[in-house]
Design a protein around this motif. Structure first.
Motif, PDB file in Angstrom:
ATOM      1  N   GLU A 286      13.475  28.202   8.415  1.00  0.00           N
ATOM      2  CA  GLU A 286      14.021  28.156   9.274  1.00  0.00           C
ATOM      3  C   GLU A 286      14.727  26.850  10.080  1.00  0.00           C
ATOM      4  OE1 GLU A 286      12.807  31.547  11.331  1.00  0.00           O
ATOM      5  OE2 GLU A 286      12.334  32.770   9.929  1.00  0.00           O
ATOM      6  N   GLU A 287      13.619  25.823  10.108  1.00  0.00           N
ATOM      7  CA  GLU A 287      14.272  24.828  11.086  1.00  0.00           C
ATOM      8  C   GLU A 287      15.400  24.099  10.279  1.00  0.00           C
ATOM      9  OE1 GLU A 287      13.500  24.416  14.685  1.00  0.00           O
ATOM     10  OE2 GLU A 287      12.944  26.534  14.530  1.00  0.00           O
ATOM     11  N   SER A 288      14.786  23.778   9.371  1.00  0.00           N
ATOM     12  CA  SER A 288      15.821  23.384   8.096  1.00  0.00           C
ATOM     13  C   SER A 288      17.089  23.699   8.070  1.00  0.00           C
ATOM     14  CB  SER A 288      14.833  22.670   7.127  1.00  0.00           C
ATOM     15  OG  SER A 288      13.577  22.590   6.630  1.00  0.00           O
ATOM     16  N   ARG A 289      17.184  24.575   7.808  1.00  0.00           N
ATOM     17  CA  ARG A 289      17.855  25.908   7.790  1.00  0.00           C
ATOM     18  C   ARG A 289      18.810  25.054   9.091  1.00  0.00           C
ATOM     19  NH1 ARG A 289      19.599  30.284  10.096  1.00  0.00           N
ATOM     20  NH2 ARG A 289      17.228  30.633  10.164  1.00  0.00           N
ATOM     21  N   LYS A 290      18.487  25.408  10.304  1.00  0.00           N
ATOM     22  CA  LYS A 290      19.127  25.367  11.266  1.00  0.00           C
ATOM     23  C   LYS A 290      19.952  23.952  11.438  1.00  0.00           C
ATOM     24  CE  LYS A 290      16.029  28.756  13.854  1.00  0.00           C
ATOM     25  NZ  LYS A 290      15.181  28.754  15.220  1.00  0.00           N
ATOM     26  N   ALA A 291      18.823  23.392  10.452  1.00  0.00           N
ATOM     27  CA  ALA A 291      18.874  21.662  11.277  1.00  0.00           C
ATOM     28  C   ALA A 291      20.276  21.193  10.264  1.00  0.00           C
ATOM     29  CB  ALA A 291      17.976  21.382  11.505  1.00  0.00           C
ATOM     30  N   VAL A 292      19.855  21.762   9.777  1.00  0.00           N
ATOM     31  CA  VAL A 292      20.745  20.808   8.154  1.00  0.00           C
ATOM     32  C   VAL A 292      21.941  21.479   7.494  1.00  0.00           C
ATOM     33  CG1 VAL A 292      21.069  19.537   6.292  1.00  0.00           C
ATOM     34  CG2 VAL A 292      18.940  18.787   7.464  1.00  0.00           C
ATOM     35  N   GLY A 293      21.216  22.862   6.856  1.00  0.00           N
ATOM     36  CA  GLY A 293      22.487  23.832   6.283  1.00  0.00           C
ATOM     37  C   GLY A 293      21.804  25.090   5.169  1.00  0.00           C
ATOM     38  N   PRO A 294      22.219  25.701   4.370  1.00  0.00           N
ATOM     39  CA  PRO A 294      21.617  26.977   4.068  1.00  0.00           C
ATOM     40  C   PRO A 294      20.617  26.596   3.497  1.00  0.00           C
ATOM     41  CG  PRO A 294      24.092  26.797   3.661  1.00  0.00           C
ATOM     42  CD  PRO A 294      24.094  26.163   4.819  1.00  0.00           C
ATOM     43  N   HIS A 295      20.731  26.045   2.484  1.00  0.00           N
ATOM     44  CA  HIS A 295      20.101  25.862   0.615  1.00  0.00           C
ATOM     45  C   HIS A 295      18.751  24.240   1.536  1.00  0.00           C
ATOM     46  CE1 HIS A 295      22.101  27.921  -1.379  1.00  0.00           C
ATOM     47  NE2 HIS A 295      23.187  27.577  -0.747  1.00  0.00           N
ATOM     48  N   ALA A 296      18.990  23.987   2.468  1.00  0.00           N
ATOM     49  CA  ALA A 296      17.750  23.013   3.222  1.00  0.00           C
ATOM     50  C   ALA A 296      16.371  23.530   3.343  1.00  0.00           C
ATOM     51  CB  ALA A 296      18.422  21.586   4.577  1.00  0.00           C
ATOM     52  N   ASP A 297      16.195  24.835   3.065  1.00  0.00           N
ATOM     53  CA  ASP A 297      15.481  25.600   3.602  1.00  0.00           C
ATOM     54  C   ASP A 297      14.412  25.944   2.365  1.00  0.00           C
ATOM     55  OD1 ASP A 297      17.157  27.441   2.461  1.00  0.00           O
ATOM     56  OD2 ASP A 297      16.394  29.065   3.234  1.00  0.00           O
ATOM     57  N   ALA A 298      15.130  25.681   1.552  1.00  0.00           N
ATOM     58  CA  ALA A 298      14.896  25.536   0.021  1.00  0.00           C
ATOM     59  C   ALA A 298      13.816  24.436   0.145  1.00  0.00           C
ATOM     60  CB  ALA A 298      15.211  26.756  -1.473  1.00  0.00           C
ATOM     61  N   ILE A 299      14.951  23.667  -0.138  1.00  0.00           N
ATOM     62  CA  ILE A 299      14.538  21.838  -0.524  1.00  0.00           C
ATOM     63  C   ILE A 299      13.225  21.345   0.367  1.00  0.00           C
ATOM     64  CG2 ILE A 299      15.391  19.240  -0.989  1.00  0.00           C
ATOM     65  CD1 ILE A 299      16.192  21.551  -2.409  1.00  0.00           C
ATOM     66  N   SER A 300      13.327  21.795   1.505  1.00  0.00           N
ATOM     67  CA  SER A 300      12.160  22.239   2.577  1.00  0.00           C
ATOM     68  C   SER A 300      10.713  22.276   2.362  1.00  0.00           C
ATOM     69  CB  SER A 300      12.438  22.069   3.823  1.00  0.00           C
ATOM     70  OG  SER A 300      13.491  21.004   4.174  1.00  0.00           O
ATOM     71  N   ALA A 301      11.335  23.300   1.895  1.00  0.00           N
ATOM     72  CA  ALA A 301       9.091  23.852   1.286  1.00  0.00           C
ATOM     73  C   ALA A 301       9.332  22.908  -0.285  1.00  0.00           C
ATOM     74  CB  ALA A 301      10.436  25.659   0.905  1.00  0.00           C
ATOM     75  N   PHE A 302      10.144  23.324  -1.135  1.00  0.00           N
ATOM     76  CA  PHE A 302       9.742  22.307  -2.402  1.00  0.00           C
ATOM     77  C   PHE A 302       8.965  21.369  -2.151  1.00  0.00           C
ATOM     78  CE2 PHE A 302      10.272  19.081  -5.744  1.00  0.00           C
ATOM     79  CZ  PHE A 302       9.831  19.782  -6.057  1.00  0.00           C
ATOM     80  N   ILE A 303       9.731  19.808  -1.216  1.00  0.00           N
ATOM     81  CA  ILE A 303       9.095  18.997  -0.833  1.00  0.00           C
ATOM     82  C   ILE A 303       8.301  19.018  -0.007  1.00  0.00           C
ATOM     83  CG2 ILE A 303       9.618  16.698   0.631  1.00  0.00           C
ATOM     84  CD1 ILE A 303      12.480  17.326  -0.796  1.00  0.00           C
ATOM     85  N   VAL A 304       7.860  19.891   0.759  1.00  0.00           N
ATOM     86  CA  VAL A 304       6.390  19.650   1.834  1.00  0.00           C
ATOM     87  C   VAL A 304       5.734  20.264   0.496  1.00  0.00           C
ATOM     88  CG1 VAL A 304       4.797  21.569   3.249  1.00  0.00           C
ATOM     89  CG2 VAL A 304       6.955  20.309   4.049  1.00  0.00           C
ATOM     90  N   GLY A 305       5.660  21.217  -0.492  1.00  0.00           N
ATOM     91  CA  GLY A 305       5.323  21.781  -1.456  1.00  0.00           C
ATOM     92  C   GLY A 305       4.227  20.134  -2.186  1.00  0.00           C
ATOM     93  N   PHE A 306       5.484  19.526  -2.732  1.00  0.00           N
ATOM     94  CA  PHE A 306       5.080  18.280  -3.547  1.00  0.00           C
ATOM     95  C   PHE A 306       4.297  17.082  -2.836  1.00  0.00           C
ATOM     96  CE2 PHE A 306       6.143  14.181  -5.104  1.00  0.00           C
ATOM     97  CZ  PHE A 306       6.059  14.866  -6.679  1.00  0.00           C
ATOM     98  N   ALA A 307       4.679  16.986  -1.532  1.00  0.00           N
ATOM     99  CA  ALA A 307       3.827  16.197  -0.631  1.00  0.00           C
ATOM    100  C   ALA A 307       2.473  16.358  -0.941  1.00  0.00           C
ATOM    101  CB  ALA A 307       4.759  15.274   0.646  1.00  0.00           C
ATOM    102  N   ALA A 308       2.115  17.992  -0.084  1.00  0.00           N
ATOM    103  CA  ALA A 308       0.899  18.040  -0.033  1.00  0.00           C
ATOM    104  C   ALA A 308      -0.225  18.027  -1.621  1.00  0.00           C
ATOM    105  CB  ALA A 308       0.812  19.687   0.123  1.00  0.00           C
TER     106      ALA A 308
END
Length: 105
Positions: free
Chosen positions: A39-61
């Motif tokens: 949600e914060e990614s979507r608000k800060a960047v745009g509508p598809h930043a949410d999916a990209i951020s969640a993926f990258i968090v998972g990958f980094a983790a």
């Protein structure tokens, strides 16, 4: 952030199906944290930043946990916290900005 009961239940069911299908049976998912990051990614960047951020968090983790640097839970929270920090600045700021050296996972 607290998810509504129906949504939390649906996410837990969906996660269990994904975890079983992908054979990562020891994974525990912090749904509220991932939804907050999205949600914060979507608000800060745009509508598809949410999916990209969640993926990258998972990958980094996953990378941090696989390399034995952190537990999965610690790695998810560290990556999520980093994304939330970036969200404070929207599209500006980031790893290439002054002061970001040596702050990776």
């Amino acid at each position: 952030m607290t998810l509504p009961r129906d949504e939390d239940s649906a996410l837990r069911h969906w996660s269990a199906r994904l975890i079983q299908a992908l054979q990562i049976l020891d994974l525990e998912v912090d749904h509220e944290k991932i939804v907050e990051v999205a949600e914060e990614s979507r608000k800060a960047v745009g509508p598809h930043a949410d999916a990209i951020s969640a993926f990258i968090v998972g990958f980094a983790a996953g990378t941090a946990a696989t390399n034995g640097r952190k537990s999965t839970q610690e790695a998810v929270h560290a990556a999520s916290d980093k994304v939330m920090e970036l969200c404070e600045h929207g599209e500006s700021g980031g790893p290439d900005e002054k002061g970001w050296a040596k702050r990776a996972q």
